[in-house]
Design an enzyme around this catalytic site. Structure first.
Site: not given
Length: 355
Positions: A115, A174
């Protein structure tokens, strides 16, 4: 790496505890950074405004995501939501509690963040494209305006990138170092394509050869390491094991799903740009009209939203990949050739009636 991961967990806990009020905004920013938005929102908008920028956007997105896949396979990055469950650094099984969300349980390796990388490379392309219009201004007041525009656009760029990064850390998909790596990797890929003008004149054969190279290299890399008893899909079982809700596991987040989706988009772009429909519509006399471009943008955005209602069956993995490739190829083909040709035909018919 344990020290890096444990400090990252502390940051995630801090965000989840002290920034709970911003949960909706952070979830929204995570969706803003979704690479799939490139094909359904950013590309149809920019291609009709500037075909050079639109074409570059697809190439940057596809090559950037391909490098992201290869880096993920090389770096073997863990994701926070499963790492805290499996690490041995916490005594007496006192592993930290990280909250999970419906978009947390991605199945691929975590480093670098897809992303963050996709968001940075696409916004880099858009910002540099916008600034290319202002850099031509020569008079003194225009130079001042260019500097203000430069400061404003790059400020927006970094606000969006930081927001996307924080959102990915907040949902525990993440670690902080993974999103930082993703941002700078995306910028490098986008900058490389600033110096690659050949993509603007690429033939369908070049698109097909590029697709084959990307697929064969990725598949060959996967099979070669599998022969060495290294499973590059090691992250999928971990995601399935430690995800708080099995319904949050989506085959669309697996490494090969992303690869197939991107190869389909690149093939669809090549097919569209080298089609007769594109030449007749986007290279014809109507292509310079503002009304033509506005109609193409509106029709493209509306049509692509309909594609979101097409749900690909996921019970058979290979069938899912084939249909995903076809759906991804259809999206840029629709934007580049089908919609402009239909709009061109309607405008030509209307002109004939008026005459």
């Amino acid at each position: 790496m344990d020290l890096l991961h444990s400090n990252g967990v502390l940051i995630i806990q801090h965000l989840q505890r002290d920034y709970r009020a911003y949960q909706d905004f952070l979830n929204f920013m995570s969706h803003v950074g979704d690479p799939r938005n490139i094909f359904s929102i950013y590309f149809p908008l920019w291609f009709q405004l500037n075909q050079v920028v639109g074409t570059k956007m697809i190439w940057v997105a596809v090559i950037g995501d391909w490098f992201n896949l290869i880096f993920k396979w090389i770096l073997f990055g863990h994701r926070p939501y499963w790492w805290v469950q499996e690490t041995m650094i916490y005594p007496n099984q006192s592993s930290p509690c990280l909250e999970q969300f419906p978009i947390t349980c991605e199945t691929g390796p975590g480093s670098p963040s897809g992303h963050a990388m996709g968001s940075s490379c696409i916004w880099y392309v858009m910002v540099t494209a916008a600034l290319s219009y202002t850099v031509r201004w020569k008079d003194k007041s225009a130079v001042t305006l260019h500097r203000l525009t430069w400061s404003f656009l790059w400020s927006i760029f970094w606000i969006i990138q930081i927001s996307v990064c924080v959102s990915r850390v907040f949902i525990a998909t993440h670690f902080p170092h993974q999103v930082i790596l993703g941002v700078f990797a995306g910028i490098l890929v986008a900058e490389a394509f600033e110096h690659t003008p050949a993509i603007q004149t690429a033939s369908l054969r070049v698109y097909i050869k590029t697709n084959l190279f990307l697929f064969i290299f990725a598949l060959g890399f996967y099979l070669a390491l599998k022969l060495l008893d290294i499973d590059l899909l090691w992250s999928v079982p971990k995601a399935k094991k430690w995800c708080a809700n099995p319904d949050w596991i989506n085959i669309d987040t697996t490494p090969f799903a992303g690869l197939v989706r991107n190869l389909g988009a690149l093939f669809g772009l090549g097919l569209g740009i080298n089609s007769e429909m594109f030449i007749l519509s986007c290279k014809g006399k109507n292509s310079c009209k503002i009304s033509f471009r506005i109609l193409c943008i509106a029709a493209s955005l509306a049509t692509l939203q309909l594609y979101n209602f097409v749900k690909i069956p996921s019970h058979t993995e290979y069938l899912f990949y084939i249909l995903s490739f076809c759906k991804s190829a259809a999206m840029p083909l629709t934007v580049v050739a089908l919609v402009p040709y239909c709009v061109h035909s309607l405008m030509r018919t209307a002109e004939k009636k008026l005459n």
